[in-house]
Design a protein around this motif. Structure first.
Motif, PDB file in Angstrom:
ATOM      1  N   GLY A 137       0.825  -1.211   0.000  1.00 53.85           N
ATOM      2  CA  GLY A 137       0.000   0.000   0.000  1.00 53.85           C
ATOM      3  C   GLY A 137       0.854   1.254   0.000  1.00 53.85           C
ATOM      4  N   LEU A 138       1.899   1.221   0.814  1.00 52.89           N
ATOM      5  CA  LEU A 138       2.765   2.399   0.931  1.00 52.89           C
ATOM      6  C   LEU A 138       3.402   2.766  -0.403  1.00 52.89           C
ATOM      7  CD1 LEU A 138       3.981   4.540   2.773  1.00 52.89           C
ATOM      8  CD2 LEU A 138       5.797   2.939   3.347  1.00 52.89           C
ATOM      9  N   ARG A 139       3.722   1.738  -1.192  1.00 48.45           N
ATOM     10  CA  ARG A 139       4.330   2.028  -2.509  1.00 48.45           C
ATOM     11  C   ARG A 139       3.388   2.881  -3.374  1.00 48.45           C
ATOM     12  NH1 ARG A 139       6.774  -3.066  -1.971  1.00 48.45           N
ATOM     13  NH2 ARG A 139       5.054  -4.192  -2.944  1.00 48.45           N
ATOM     14  N   GLN A 140       2.099   2.688  -3.211  1.00 47.14           N
ATOM     15  CA  GLN A 140       1.129   3.437  -4.027  1.00 47.14           C
ATOM     16  C   GLN A 140       0.994   4.896  -3.603  1.00 47.14           C
ATOM     17  OE1 GLN A 140      -2.687   1.609  -4.924  1.00 47.14           O
ATOM     18  NE2 GLN A 140      -1.907  -0.379  -4.300  1.00 47.14           N
ATOM     19  N   VAL A 141       1.341   5.162  -2.341  1.00 49.13           N
ATOM     20  CA  VAL A 141       1.171   6.542  -1.851  1.00 49.13           C
ATOM     21  C   VAL A 141       2.488   7.150  -1.360  1.00 49.13           C
ATOM     22  CG1 VAL A 141      -1.273   6.273  -1.249  1.00 49.13           C
ATOM     23  CG2 VAL A 141       0.479   5.679   0.438  1.00 49.13           C
ATOM     24  N   ALA A 142       3.584   6.487  -1.679  1.00 45.49           N
ATOM     25  CA  ALA A 142       4.888   6.970  -1.184  1.00 45.49           C
ATOM     26  C   ALA A 142       5.133   8.423  -1.592  1.00 45.49           C
ATOM     27  CB  ALA A 142       6.007   6.075  -1.696  1.00 45.49           C
ATOM     28  N   GLY A 143       4.766   8.752  -2.813  1.00 50.72           N
ATOM     29  CA  GLY A 143       5.002  10.111  -3.316  1.00 50.72           C
ATOM     30  C   GLY A 143       4.152  11.167  -2.635  1.00 50.72           C
ATOM     31  N   LYS A 144       3.138  10.731  -1.899  1.00 44.04           N
ATOM     32  CA  LYS A 144       2.255  11.705  -1.250  1.00 44.04           C
ATOM     33  C   LYS A 144       2.777  12.163   0.101  1.00 44.04           C
ATOM     34  CE  LYS A 144      -1.928  10.061  -3.399  1.00 44.04           C
ATOM     35  NZ  LYS A 144      -3.350   9.769  -3.240  1.00 44.04           N
ATOM     36  N   GLN A 145       3.777  11.481   0.598  1.00 48.70           N
ATOM     37  CA  GLN A 145       4.332  11.867   1.901  1.00 48.70           C
ATOM     38  C   GLN A 145       5.153  13.147   1.724  1.00 48.70           C
ATOM     39  OE1 GLN A 145       2.876   9.722   4.052  1.00 48.70           O
ATOM     40  NE2 GLN A 145       2.188   8.752   2.146  1.00 48.70           N
ATOM     41  N   THR A 146       5.516  13.754   2.820  1.00 46.52           N
ATOM     42  CA  THR A 146       6.250  15.019   2.775  1.00 46.52           C
ATOM     43  C   THR A 146       7.471  14.913   1.886  1.00 46.52           C
ATOM     44  OG1 THR A 146       5.545  15.462   5.010  1.00 46.52           O
ATOM     45  CG2 THR A 146       7.381  16.756   4.194  1.00 46.52           C
ATOM     46  N   LYS A 147       7.637  15.891   1.016  1.00 51.03           N
ATOM     47  CA  LYS A 147       8.750  15.860   0.066  1.00 51.03           C
ATOM     48  C   LYS A 147       9.996  16.545   0.615  1.00 51.03           C
ATOM     49  CE  LYS A 147       6.932  14.046  -3.742  1.00 51.03           C
ATOM     50  NZ  LYS A 147       7.486  12.996  -4.575  1.00 51.03           N
ATOM     51  N   TYR A 148       9.785  17.575   1.386  1.00 47.01           N
ATOM     52  CA  TYR A 148      10.940  18.326   1.889  1.00 47.01           C
ATOM     53  C   TYR A 148      10.586  18.896   3.260  1.00 47.01           C
ATOM     54  CZ  TYR A 148       8.154  22.324   0.515  1.00 47.01           C
ATOM     55  OH  TYR A 148       7.141  23.233   0.396  1.00 47.01           O
ATOM     56  N   ALA A 149      11.619  19.118   4.049  1.00 49.47           N
ATOM     57  CA  ALA A 149      11.391  19.727   5.362  1.00 49.47           C
ATOM     58  C   ALA A 149      11.300  21.233   5.169  1.00 49.47           C
ATOM     59  CB  ALA A 149      12.543  19.384   6.293  1.00 49.47           C
ATOM     60  N   PRO A 150      10.220  21.842   5.611  1.00 50.74           N
ATOM     61  CA  PRO A 150      10.106  23.299   5.473  1.00 50.74           C
ATOM     62  C   PRO A 150      11.091  23.995   6.404  1.00 50.74           C
ATOM     63  CG  PRO A 150       8.300  22.456   6.780  1.00 50.74           C
ATOM     64  CD  PRO A 150       9.075  21.260   6.320  1.00 50.74           C
ATOM     65  N   LYS A 151      11.413  25.220   6.095  1.00 52.83           N
ATOM     66  CA  LYS A 151      12.383  25.953   6.906  1.00 52.83           C
ATOM     67  C   LYS A 151      11.863  26.139   8.336  1.00 52.83           C
ATOM     68  CE  LYS A 151      15.169  30.162   6.941  1.00 52.83           C
ATOM     69  NZ  LYS A 151      16.371  29.459   7.365  1.00 52.83           N
TER      70      LYS A 151
END
Lengths: 74, 365
Positions: B95-109
């Motif tokens: 399941g995680l593979r299908q939504v991996a790209g939806k997780q946080t992409k970068y840490a905000p400042k």
């Protein structure tokens, strides 16, 4: 009501009714206000307010997914 | 909860634990990254912290939202998430593979809104932060709230004032699918209603009626999910679309031409505030002329800052620092963000009833 005007009133009512309903349905289905209302009204007992930790705990216990809504009140 | 007429939505929501965050104070920006200019936003999540998807609209209270969202669309989106939740519960890794790209992409400042310098320095807000609007009365009146849109504009202004570079995606955030030529059906979770002629989607061969299953490898539950993909897309490159067309599933490469983000229309009201903060005025492109050359109708001017400066509402700006190239509100904002704080810009403006344009100079914040 004057009996002579009654048929006329009924005629306009029959025209206006479906038109009003059509508009209401359109707004109900598409309008943002309708959606906002659907997510807001009578919600106090349904939503966990401002407590993500409590919601997470409940979701774990009930094995349910979480729906986190960001929205001002009202 | 919910509209009593819509028992279907209520039944679907009953399958979730629903939590409502009424303001941004204390919100973890490492986790909750979304289009902060939205009127409201939804995150679908697992209790383990995995994000399933997003839903929401920038304009839920406006007529324009009729093109973006609907109760029917929300229900369809929720149903898709519930189906996915079953898959994820049985096989989390798959399941995680299908939504991996939806997780946080970068840490905000800044990890929390109240840490963003321009918000932290706001004395009026800071006083109210201590109260933290948790009582019903405070919530009902928005007292002490950090609104979502304040996060977006404060991040931009704080980066500018600290002299740090501002990423393109912060100035042109969360593009709608229309940026690549797609108008989505508001009554469905991810079905294409219209493809704009000559657009990237049209060139790729996307057709009306196609159901978008995956975008850049991410399972799609909503238009907001597509915005997330586009938000993190490169300024030039290619994204993969997986669509269902009838009985077939097709893989379609979508080519993003250079500067595709900058072709967006004027849709971010927060940009008006940013222009006002920086230069003491705001405005929008004026009429058809603005498509060929710079023509910005001045909307508001900051009276105190404009003392002695001959710029008024309804003036038309026809050049900025000698540049007469056409600008939409986004490009104007981007230009002003790039001007060094404390320096001056030269605006050439025309005014009805005056024969010759006049140039005025404004010191920017």
């Amino acid at each position: 009501m004057n009996s002579r005007l009654l048929p006329l009133a009924l005629f306009f009512a029959s025209l206006g009714g479906p038109l009003c309903n059509a508009n209401a349905q359109e707004l109900e289905g598409l309008g943002g206000n309708a959606l906002h209302k659907a997510l807001s009204d009578n919600a106090a007992s349904f939503w966990i307010y401002d407590d993500l930790a409590a919601a997470t705990k409940t979701a774990k216990e009930k094995r349910k997914p979480m729906l986190v809504l960001f929205r001002c009140v009202p | 909860m919910a509209d009593p007429k819509d028992a279907g939505l209520r039944m679907l929501l009953d399958k979730f634990v629903c939590v409502r965050l009424v303001q941004m104070y204390g919100v973890d920006l490492n986790k909750f990254q979304f289009d902060f200019v939205q009127t409201w936003a939804i995150f679908y999540m697992n209790a383990d912290g995995t994000l399933y998807g997003r839903y929401g609209s920038r304009s839920a209270m406006q007529k324009g939202s009729m093109r973006e969202i609907s109760v029917e669309g929300l229900k369809d989106s929720i149903q898709g998430v519930l189906d996915f939740h079953e898959i994820y519960t049985k096989a989390p890794q798959a399941g995680l593979r299908q939504v991996a790209g939806k997780q946080t992409k970068y840490a905000p400042k800044w990890s929390r809104p109240e840490k963003i310098p321009t918000l932290a320095k706001n004395k009026v807000l800071a006083k109210k932060f201590t109260a933290h609007a948790t009582t019903k009365n405070q919530r009902n009146h928005g007292v002490g709230c950090i609104h979502c849109h304040m996060v977006a504009s404060s991040q931009l202004m704080s980066l500018r004032l600290s002299g740090e570079p501002i990423a393109e995606q912060l100035v042109w955030p969360y593009p709608m699918p229309s940026a690549v030529g797609l108008q989505m059906d508001p009554k469905k979770r991810s079905t294409v209603m219209r493809v704009y002629e000559g657009s990237a989607a049209a060139k790729a061969g996307v057709k009306a009626g196609d159901e978008i299953l995956r975008f850049d490898g991410q399972t799609i539950f909503s238009t907001a999910d597509m915005q997330w993909v586009l938000h993190n897309a490169p300024s030039e490159g290619e994204l993969s679309l997986a669509v269902r067309r009838g009985e077939e599933t097709k893989s379609i490469p979508l080519r993003l031409a250079k500067d595709w983000r900058r072709r967006l229309g004027d849709h971010r009201f927060t940009n008006l505030g940013i222009c006002m903060q920086i230069a003491g005025f705001n405005g929008r492109p004026s009429g058809r002329n603005s498509l060929k050359r710079l023509a910005i109708a001045v909307g508001r001017v900051h009276r105190k800052r404009m003392v002695g400066i001959d710029l008024r509402r309804h003036d038309t700006i026809i050049a900025i620092d000698g540049n007469r190239e056409t600008m939409n509100l986004g490009k104007l904002t981007e230009y002003l963000l790039g001007v060094k704080p404390g320096s001056e810009i030269a605006l050439t403006r025309s005014r009805f009833g005056e024969e010759a344009p006049k140039t005025v100079r404004i010191k920017v914040n």
